[in-house]
Design a protein around this motif. Structure first.
Motif, PDB file in Angstrom:
ATOM      1  N   LEU A  98      40.314  -0.217-106.520  1.00 31.29           N
ATOM      2  CA  LEU A  98      40.722   0.936-107.172  1.00 31.29           C
ATOM      3  C   LEU A  98      40.796   0.981-108.773  1.00 31.29           C
ATOM      4  CD1 LEU A  98      43.728   2.191-105.025  1.00 31.29           C
ATOM      5  CD2 LEU A  98      41.325   2.839-104.833  1.00 31.29           C
ATOM      6  N   GLY A  99      40.874  -0.411-109.296  1.00 27.33           N
ATOM      7  CA  GLY A  99      41.025  -0.542-110.783  1.00 27.33           C
ATOM      8  C   GLY A  99      42.288  -1.374-110.916  1.00 27.33           C
ATOM      9  N   ASP A 100      42.535  -2.060-111.847  1.00 31.11           N
ATOM     10  CA  ASP A 100      43.282  -2.522-112.528  1.00 31.11           C
ATOM     11  C   ASP A 100      44.002  -3.493-111.376  1.00 31.11           C
ATOM     12  OD1 ASP A 100      46.715  -1.814-113.817  1.00 31.11           O
ATOM     13  OD2 ASP A 100      45.199  -3.313-114.391  1.00 31.11           O
ATOM     14  N   ASN A 101      43.155  -4.325-110.685  1.00 34.13           N
ATOM     15  CA  ASN A 101      43.702  -5.282-109.439  1.00 34.13           C
ATOM     16  C   ASN A 101      44.511  -4.552-108.326  1.00 34.13           C
ATOM     17  OD1 ASN A 101      42.422  -7.331-111.326  1.00 34.13           O
ATOM     18  ND2 ASN A 101      44.319  -7.904-112.091  1.00 34.13           N
ATOM     19  N   TRP A 102      44.156  -3.452-108.165  1.00 32.29           N
ATOM     20  CA  TRP A 102      44.567  -2.625-107.048  1.00 32.29           C
ATOM     21  C   TRP A 102      43.456  -2.474-105.969  1.00 32.29           C
ATOM     22  CZ3 TRP A 102      49.697  -1.787-106.167  1.00 32.29           C
ATOM     23  CH2 TRP A 102      50.621  -1.644-107.288  1.00 32.29           C
ATOM     24  N   PHE A 103      44.006  -3.011-104.693  1.00 34.16           N
ATOM     25  CA  PHE A 103      42.784  -2.517-103.693  1.00 34.16           C
ATOM     26  C   PHE A 103      43.549  -1.892-102.325  1.00 34.16           C
ATOM     27  CE2 PHE A 103      39.645  -5.722-104.527  1.00 34.16           C
ATOM     28  CZ  PHE A 103      40.228  -6.429-105.717  1.00 34.16           C
ATOM     29  N   ALA A 104      42.609  -1.003-101.914  1.00 29.00           N
ATOM     30  CA  ALA A 104      43.048  -0.159-100.925  1.00 29.00           C
ATOM     31  C   ALA A 104      42.104  -0.216 -99.685  1.00 29.00           C
ATOM     32  CB  ALA A 104      43.327   1.179-101.514  1.00 29.00           C
ATOM     33  N   LYS A 105      42.717  -0.195 -98.477  1.00 32.58           N
ATOM     34  CA  LYS A 105      42.110  -0.528 -97.210  1.00 32.58           C
ATOM     35  C   LYS A 105      41.694   1.056 -96.973  1.00 32.58           C
ATOM     36  CE  LYS A 105      41.970  -4.190 -94.000  1.00 32.58           C
ATOM     37  NZ  LYS A 105      42.799  -5.152 -93.491  1.00 32.58           N
ATOM     38  N   CYS A 106      40.469   1.259 -96.739  1.00 33.19           N
ATOM     39  CA  CYS A 106      40.018   2.752 -96.098  1.00 33.19           C
ATOM     40  C   CYS A 106      38.911   2.705 -95.401  1.00 33.19           C
ATOM     41  CB  CYS A 106      40.151   3.703 -97.223  1.00 33.19           C
ATOM     42  SG  CYS A 106      39.297   2.874 -98.617  1.00 33.19           S
ATOM     43  N   SER A 107      38.726   3.748 -94.801  1.00 32.06           N
ATOM     44  CA  SER A 107      37.526   4.012 -93.875  1.00 32.06           C
ATOM     45  C   SER A 107      36.164   4.394 -94.976  1.00 32.06           C
ATOM     46  CB  SER A 107      37.680   5.060 -93.079  1.00 32.06           C
ATOM     47  OG  SER A 107      37.818   6.423 -93.591  1.00 32.06           O
TER      48      SER A 107
ATOM     49  N   VAL B 227      53.339 -13.760-100.123  1.00 32.15           N
ATOM     50  CA  VAL B 227      52.165 -14.429-100.524  1.00 32.15           C
ATOM     51  C   VAL B 227      51.701 -15.155 -99.236  1.00 32.15           C
ATOM     52  CG1 VAL B 227      50.724 -15.873-101.990  1.00 32.15           C
ATOM     53  CG2 VAL B 227      52.438 -14.248-102.823  1.00 32.15           C
TER      54      VAL B 227
ATOM     55  N   THR C 234      51.062 -13.558 -96.108  1.00 31.85           N
ATOM     56  CA  THR C 234      49.332 -13.005 -96.207  1.00 31.85           C
ATOM     57  C   THR C 234      48.488 -14.315 -95.995  1.00 31.85           C
ATOM     58  OG1 THR C 234      50.458 -11.771 -98.043  1.00 31.85           O
ATOM     59  CG2 THR C 234      48.005 -11.422 -97.716  1.00 31.85           C
TER      60      THR C 234
ATOM     61  N   GLN D 176      33.112  -1.469-109.595  1.00 34.90           N
ATOM     62  CA  GLN D 176      34.247  -1.220-110.377  1.00 34.90           C
ATOM     63  C   GLN D 176      34.607  -1.499-111.505  1.00 34.90           C
ATOM     64  OE1 GLN D 176      36.069   1.576-110.192  1.00 34.90           O
ATOM     65  NE2 GLN D 176      38.064   1.253-109.075  1.00 34.90           N
TER      66      GLN D 176
END
Lengths: 546, 123
Positions: A134-143, A3, A6, A35
């Motif tokens: 993405l849901g349920d506190n999930w993130f994703a870095k994407c183009s 943490v 980050t 979302q």
């Protein structure tokens, strides 16, 4: 550790990429918001479906109307949710558009929202880097393109939800329509229609004394019929809940009403005649009871198409109501049968009704004629008792019907049509089988019973037209034989026709012995008074004819 | 006599109401679980769309924590299983509660009848 690392990273990058971070955060927020909204919607959908299921189970209970309301409510809810999901889909569409155009430029000059109330000019950089929830506190870095694919994937879900909602809505709409139809069906009580005939001239006065000829039918039978009708209707009423069935109280009320009417009429008659009206009232009460039953049978929507019953009862009803059958055929349809039923108002054209009159069995006579003639005969005979002139007028025999009118016994002041000499089933039930009594009171009863038995026979579907003769011949012949009492025998009676009475007597086969005997006994007490009169009248008629 | 029955009736009624509340509570929690189930399913599908080049973060409180894609996938799958298990548990619980409430309902109705009878007898 992770943490703090980050956080440090963030701190390091914050100046360099603050805007981009903000933007990306904003974008991700937007996406996240979408979302979350999306998730919220998805979460509520199962609830809705369950609710719908609950509604479907509730359907089985409760009245049609309430059920219909429920269905309508479900449909409304579905519709609102449908609207909502449609909006979500539209939002995703616009998002996709933005994602497609975003990487076109390296950086954009925009007004960056600074808190809820302020904006500041800034640049949108790293336009291809997106952090997607993405849901349920999930993130994703994407183009952008990857994000686009994700959005596409989500849109699929939304579409599925929309389709489900559509199906549910349609289903419940159909159910609501069905309940509507069902309600209509039951509300209209199917094919049952209340046919009503308005009665006019209810208070018209006719001499009800002729009613004595055909007394009230054997009540048990009538009531039995009535009960059947009522039972049938009650069942159907229960099913449908709208057919109107006269209650017993209503019947009795109607009975009382008719009785009152009858008494009124009797009062008028008392002015004319000296006859007691006790019999009338008793007979009329019986007739009223019948009439009640009859009217019930008729007025209700499900008529038994029993040919004779309605007509005879109606005829009696007419009598009790005092309406002249000649004028119109009226039915007293005051009862509130079938309040909820569609009503057809029916009126007869004036015509003579051919009714089987309770003059023994198998009598088909024009009721009106007979009534009229009897009434006339009665009146004239009564007046004839006092002055002796008028009878001559009434004894103009121009048609066979006149004979019936003429040869009516005046027994105890009441004109009794002569019993037919034909064999009839009524004889078993008729009073004439009882030959032991000779008192006037008994005679009256017997006469009443006699008439009743005749009407009973009437109820048993007699078809020949010789009833009148049955009725009249015994009474007609007996007075004559009384005059020559010694020579009289039972067998002789039938063969001992008055010359004028030949026409109708020849029609009839010999009557049974008992009837004349009984008539003998009945008339016995009055013998001294009447036979002479009859003889004289008869002679007068004969002479008159000649 | 009537009074005793009345008291009994009241107590039974309260118990029944309590049971109903429990039923509704478990119902709501089950619905929540269902929502989570669908959500996690979507996450799983979307993770499948991504490749390892994309970094995956998990929001823990106010912090976005970097996660490995495979790890994330595993975590999500585990969560899904957990949710499924929970749903099953709640299902059985709900059924049980339903059954009990039915019994209670019957008891209540019989008591009510008794009470009415008692009322009729001693007005």
């Amino acid at each position: 550790m992770c943490v703090s690392d980050t956080l440090q990273k963030m701190h390091v990058h914050i100046y360099r990429q603050c805007i981009s971070v903000i933007i990306t955060v904003n974008y991700s927020c937007i996406v996240a918001r979408k979302q979350s909204l999306f998730q919220h919607m998805l979460s509520t959908l199962p609830k809705c479906i369950e609710q719908a299921k609950a509604y479907s189970t509730v359907v089985t209970v409760g009245s049609l109307h309430a059920v219909k309301l429920l269905y309508v409510k479900v449909v409304k809810d579905c519709r609102s949710q449908f609207e909502h999901w449609k909006k979500v889909e539209n939002d995703y569409e616009s998002l996709q558009e933005r994602l497609r155009t975003l990487p076109d430029k390296l950086s954009y000059d925009i007004m960056v929202p600074f808190g809820p109330l302020a904006f500041m000019p800034g640049k949108l950089v790293h336009t291809n880097e997106l952090t997607v929830l993405l849901g349920d506190n999930w993130f994703a870095k994407c183009s952008a393109k990857q994000a686009d694919a994700l959005v596409e994937h989500r849109k699929k879900h939304v579409k599925n939800t929309l389709d489900d909602l559509q199906k549910v809505m349609k289903n419940f709409q159909n159910r609501a329509d069905f309940t509507d139809d069902l309600e209509k069906l039951t509300g209209d009580t199917g094919d049952f229609v209340d046919i009503r005939e308005e009665v006019i001239n209810e208070e018209e006065v006719t001499k009800a004394k002729h009613r004595l000829a055909h007394k009230a039918n054997s009540k048990p039978k009538q009531e039995y019929l009535l009960d059947l009708e009522e039972d049938k209707e009650k069942k159907e009423g229960d099913e449908e809940g709208t057919t109107g069935v006269l209650s017993e109280e209503e019947l009795w009320a109607r009975l009382d009403e008719l009785e009152r009417q009858e008494e009124l009429q009797d009062e008028r008659y008392r002015l004319d005649s000296t006859d007691t009206n006790g019999e009338d009232t008793t007979s009329s009460s019986e007739e009223e009871k019948e009439a009640d039953g009859g009217s019930d049978v008729q007025v209700n929507g499900h008529q038994k198409e029993n040919g004779w019953v309605p007509t005879s009862i109606t005829s009696q009803m007419n009598g009790t109501n005092g309406s002249h059958p000649e004028d119109e055929e009226e039915e007293d349809c005051d009862e509130e049968a079938g309040n909820g039923l569609p009503t057809i108002y029916f009126s007869h054209t004036a015509e003579f009704k051919k009714v089987r009159i309770n003059t023994g069995k198998n009598t088909t006579l024009k009721f009106s004629e007979r009534n009229e003639q009897k009434a006339q005969a009665k009146r004239k005979k009564k007046s004839g008792k006092s002055n002796g002139h008028s009878p001559h007028e009434s004894y103009k025999i121009t048609s066979p019907a006149d004979i019936y009118r003429v040869f009516v016994d005046l027994v105890n002041g009441e004109p009794i049509p002569r019993k037919s000499i034909l064999k009839s089933r009524s004889r078993e039930n008729s009073v004439c089988s009882d030959t032991s009594e000779s008192s006037t009171a008994d005679f009256e009863e017997r006469r009443a019973a006699f008439g009743r038995s005749w009407s009973h026979d009437d109820a048993t579907h007699s078809d020949t037209s010789d009833g009148i003769t049955e009725e009249e011949s015994p009474t007609g012949t007996s007075p004559h034989t009384n005059g020559c009492f010694e020579a009289f025998t039972s067998t002789v009676i039938e063969k001992d026709p008055l010359p004028c009475s030949i026409p109708h007597l020849t029609i009839a086969p010999p009557a049974l012995p008992t009837i004349p005997e009984r008539k003998l006994e009945e008339v016995g007490p009055e013998a001294p008074q009447e036979p002479p009169k009859w003889m004289s009248k008869f002679k007068a008629t004969r002479l008159h004819q000649k | 006599m009537a009074e005793a029955i009345h008291k009994k009736l009241q107590s039974e009624l309260e118990k029944y109401q309590q049971m109903q509340k429990d039923v509704s509570k478990s119902m709501t929690s089950r619905q929540k679980l269902e929502a989570q189930l669908t959500e996690n399913n979507i996450v799983k599908e979307e993770l499948a769309l991504l490749d390892s080049q994309n970094t995956v973060y998990k929001l823990i409180g106010p912090v976005l924590v970097k996660q490995d894609l495979d790890e994330a996938k595993a975590t999500v799958s585990k969560r899904l299983e957990y949710i499924n298990g929970e749903i099953q548990r709640y299902e059985t619980l709900l059924k049980e509660l339903e059954r009990k409430s039915e019994q209670h309902r019957e008891v209540l109705s019989s008591l009510q009848q008794e009470y009415q009878r008692a009322q009729a007898q001693n007005p």
